[in-house]
Structure formats: structure tokens, C-alpha cells
Scaffold this active site. Structure first.
Site, mmCIF file in Angstrom:
data_model
loop_
_atom_site.group_PDB
_atom_site.id
_atom_site.type_symbol
_atom_site.label_atom_id
_atom_site.label_comp_id
_atom_site.label_asym_id
_atom_site.label_seq_id
_atom_site.Cartn_x
_atom_site.Cartn_y
_atom_site.Cartn_z
ATOM 1 N N TYR A 107 -1.262 11.648 2.151
ATOM 2 C CA TYR A 107 -2.181 11.870 1.030
ATOM 3 C C TYR A 107 -2.207 13.334 0.609
ATOM 4 O O TYR A 107 -2.385 13.630 -0.583
ATOM 5 C CB TYR A 107 -3.594 11.431 1.435
ATOM 6 N N ASP A 153 0.837 -1.198 0.000
ATOM 7 C CA ASP A 153 0.000 0.000 0.000
ATOM 8 C C ASP A 153 0.882 1.262 0.000
ATOM 9 O O ASP A 153 1.742 1.399 -0.866
ATOM 10 C CB ASP A 153 -0.954 -0.063 1.201
ATOM 11 N N HIS A 168 -7.180 -6.788 -0.959
ATOM 12 C CA HIS A 168 -6.098 -5.807 -0.869
ATOM 13 C C HIS A 168 -5.054 -6.132 0.199
ATOM 14 O O HIS A 168 -3.902 -5.733 0.080
ATOM 15 C CB HIS A 168 -6.718 -4.432 -0.554
#
Length: 360
Positions: free
Chosen positions: A281, A173, A337
Site C-alpha cells: 500500500y 484483491d 468481497h
């Protein structure tokens, strides 16, 4: 050529780039407002359905016992040479060979690598870090403290600070986004890479522009561009959005126990515990547009066929950027995931085969 002439020749290109970035940011913040409305409805629905939890997250006073499991390794801190920040890490198998460095994603921490720490400590020095802003590592508040360049420097300082000149980098990730970049800019420090469920930033950028469905899968990215509101929404109803992300029957981590869930929530529940991770982010679009980059580090790529957040087509896009013969990619059927936690046995089998020649 006179400087004035060069400036004049470059002026149209610079103007075009500025206009492109302005257009990009207008789209990003428009999407952020839509995402805020959607996630706001979700968060308030959780509050209405569970009114006793209230609108705020409950700070955990005591970490769950699983975070102190001695079989996972020794808890240590390393002061980084470049920044002076202290990073927390768990280490096992020191003296057993090459450094195997694990980089986690969001919303996780070092504990997401528990199965791999058990599996590989007999043949490698395994180290799972809490990245800057996570867990017990230092967490600067400023958004500018979480640029990709600074985060890559952290990885460099960890490798050298532990006394190694290279490592096997294993990442998932967000950790994998950093690992891709790190292998490009610090290739001498990476002997092999194992990447799980993430594409290089430039590949993700180009693929998403051509496949609008990927934007919808990653809609949370736009919410996280906003200040303070994401922290509030994620913490409402005692972090129910994060709980759902990690435990959902189809999209979450299978068989995650309540104690293991608390191992992730404990740090996020502390004051300011979400701001550092969300600042990753908030720097995603800083360098848009990104130039295509050639990938050359020998890499094992593992991808879940049922990954909720990333389309399968990204695997082909990644392959097209690689030097021939340097990428081994596997798509795991029926898998989501969270491969390091949901399917550790399959991951370990692929890793042992990929690293076999280093063990001879």
C-alpha cells in the site's frame, strides 16, 4: 531541435506535474491522519473491551493444522532469478496440463485458494503462492522492495521458474491489481485471466476521482501510507481489527472456522509479519497520475454486488477499457468481497465455462 529548447518547452508541463503530485501527497497524508485518528479510536476501543488481550498481538508459536493439509498440495520454495528471494508456494496436479497460478490479496495468503486448489488440480497444475512479504516467503523490510515493477517481475520469475511459458492467472484483491498490470506488460505469459474483486490501478484512480464514495470505501489505504502506526493498530487486542475484517457477520468471510482464521493470523503475528504486506500500500501512489491503458487479455471478471470495499460502478469502468469481446463480467447478487472463499461453487462454475475450450 537543440536540447535547451526542448527543455524550455517541457518545463511548464514538468512543473505542472510536480505541483499536481505535491497537491496529491498533501491530500493523501491529510486523509492518512484522519484515518489514523479513526482507526486509533477503533483499536483502543477493542483494547478497553478486551483488556486481557493487551495492546500487542500474541505471536503464534505453532501454525494451525489446516495449513499442512496434504490434500491441498505440496509445499515448495522457488528462488527467483531476478531478485534471489525465495517464495513459498503450494502445488498440486503437476503434469495435468496448463499452469494455473493463484495470487492472493490482503490480509490473506496462499490458503485463501484452498477451494480452488481442490477443484482444479485434476485438470491443471495449480500453484498458489505466498507473495513477497507474506507467509513463508522472503520479506524484505524496505518499502522500495515492494514496487509494482518488482512484484510483476516476481510473477514472471515464478512462471518461468516453474518451467512454463504462459499460464492462466487467477487473482483476488491485491493479487488482482498485480495481475491486471502483469497482463499489460507481459501479455505473452498470460493465456487467460480470472480476476476477482479488483480493478486496474489506472481505472481505480480515474473512477475514484469522479466518485468520492469509493475513497470512503477504501479509507484504510490512507492509514497504510503511514510508517509503523498501521502495524501497531492492526496488532492491538490480538489483531482484533484483522479478525473483524475476516469474520464480520456482513463484511467478512462466511463460516470461517477458528482454525481457518488462525491460518491467516499465524504469519501476521510473527515479528515484522505485517510490514511486508503493508508496504504494498505504501507504494500505491508512487506513479500517480497513471495513464489509461487498453486491456486485451481474455478475462473473466467476478464481482460481488455487496462488496464493501469496491463500488459496483468499477465493473463498467473496467469494461470501457477492454478490447471488445475480451471481457466476460459477472456481478454475483448478494455476495461480498471474498468470493473465492465465500462462494467457491459459483466461482468454479463460471471458471469451468470460461476455460472449457482449453480443455477440449
Amino acid at each position: 531541435m537543440p536540447e535547451l529548447v526542448v527543455t524550455a518547452l517541457l518545463a511548464p508541463s514538468r512543473l505542472t506535474l510536480k505541483l499536481l503530485r505535491a497537491f496529491m501527497w498533501s491530500l493523501v497524508f491529510s486523509a492518512a491522519l484522519v484515518a489514523a485518528a479513526v482507526y486509533g479510536c477503533i483499536a483502543f476501543t477493542h483494547v478497553l473491551c478486551r483488556p486481557r488481550r493487551g495492546c500487542c498481538g500474541r505471536p503464534r508459536s505453532t501454525p494451525p493444522a489446516c495449513l499442512s493439509d496434504p490434500t491441498l498440495g505440496e509445499h515448495c520454495f522457488l528462488t527467483l532469478k531476478s531478485s534471489g528471494l525465495r517464495l513459498h508456494y503450494v502445488s498440486a496436479g503437476r503434469g495435468n496440463g496448463t499452469l494455473m497460478l493463484f495470487l492472493h490479496g490482503f490480509p490473506e495468503n496462499w490458503f485463501s485458494w484452498r477451494y480452488q486448489l481442490w477443484e482444479f488440480q485434476s485438470r491443471f497444475h495449480v500453484v498458489a503462492v505466498d507473495l513477497r512479504g507474506y507467509g513463508s516467503s522472503d520479506a524484505p523490510r524496505d518499502v522500495d522492495c515492494y514496487t509494482t515493477d518488482l512484484l510483476m517481475t516476481d510473477i514472471q520469475d515464478v512462471i518461468l521458474g516453474l518451467g512454463y511459458s504462459k499460464c492462466i492467472l487467477v487473482a483476488h484483491d491485491w493479487g488482482a491489481l498485480l495481475a491486471w498490470n502483469f497482463s499489460i506488460y507481459y501479455p505473452s505469459l498470460v493465456e487467460r485471466m480470472v480476476i476477482v474483486s479488483a480493478a486496474p490501478m489506472s481505472v481505480y484512480q480515474d473512477y475514484s476521482i469522479r466518485h468520492i464514495g469509493q475513497f470512503f470505501r477504501s479509507n484504510y489505504i490512507f492509514l497504510f501510507q503511514l510508517p509503523w502506526l498501521p502495524e501497531k493498530l492492526l496488532s492491538m487486542s490480538d489483531f482484533q481489527i484483522l479478525k473483524t475484517t475476516l469474520t464480520h457477520r456482513k463484511r467478512g468471510i462466511p463460516h470461517l472456522t477458528p482454525s481457518e482464521l488462525e491460518a491467516f493470523l499465524y504469519d501476521f503475528s510473527q515479528p515484522g509479519g505485517l510490514t511486508g504486506p503493508l508496504n504494498y500500500y505504501r507504494n500505491l501512489f508512487r506513479n500517480f497520475p497513471l495513464e489509461p491503458q487498453e486491456l486485451a487479455t481474455p478475462t473473466l471478471l467476478l464481482w460481488g454486488e455487496k462488496d464493501t470495499y469496491f463500488e459496483q460502478g468499477l465493473v463498467g469502468a473496467i469494461s470501457s477499457r477492454f478490447v471488445p469481446g475480451r471481457l466476460e463480467a459477472h456481478i454475483l447478487p448478494g455476495v461480498g468481497h471474498w468470493i473465492p472463499q465465500s462462494n467457491p461453487e459459483e466461482m468454479h462454475e463460471y471458471m469451468w465455462a470460461f476455460l472449457r475450450d482449453l480443455l477440449d
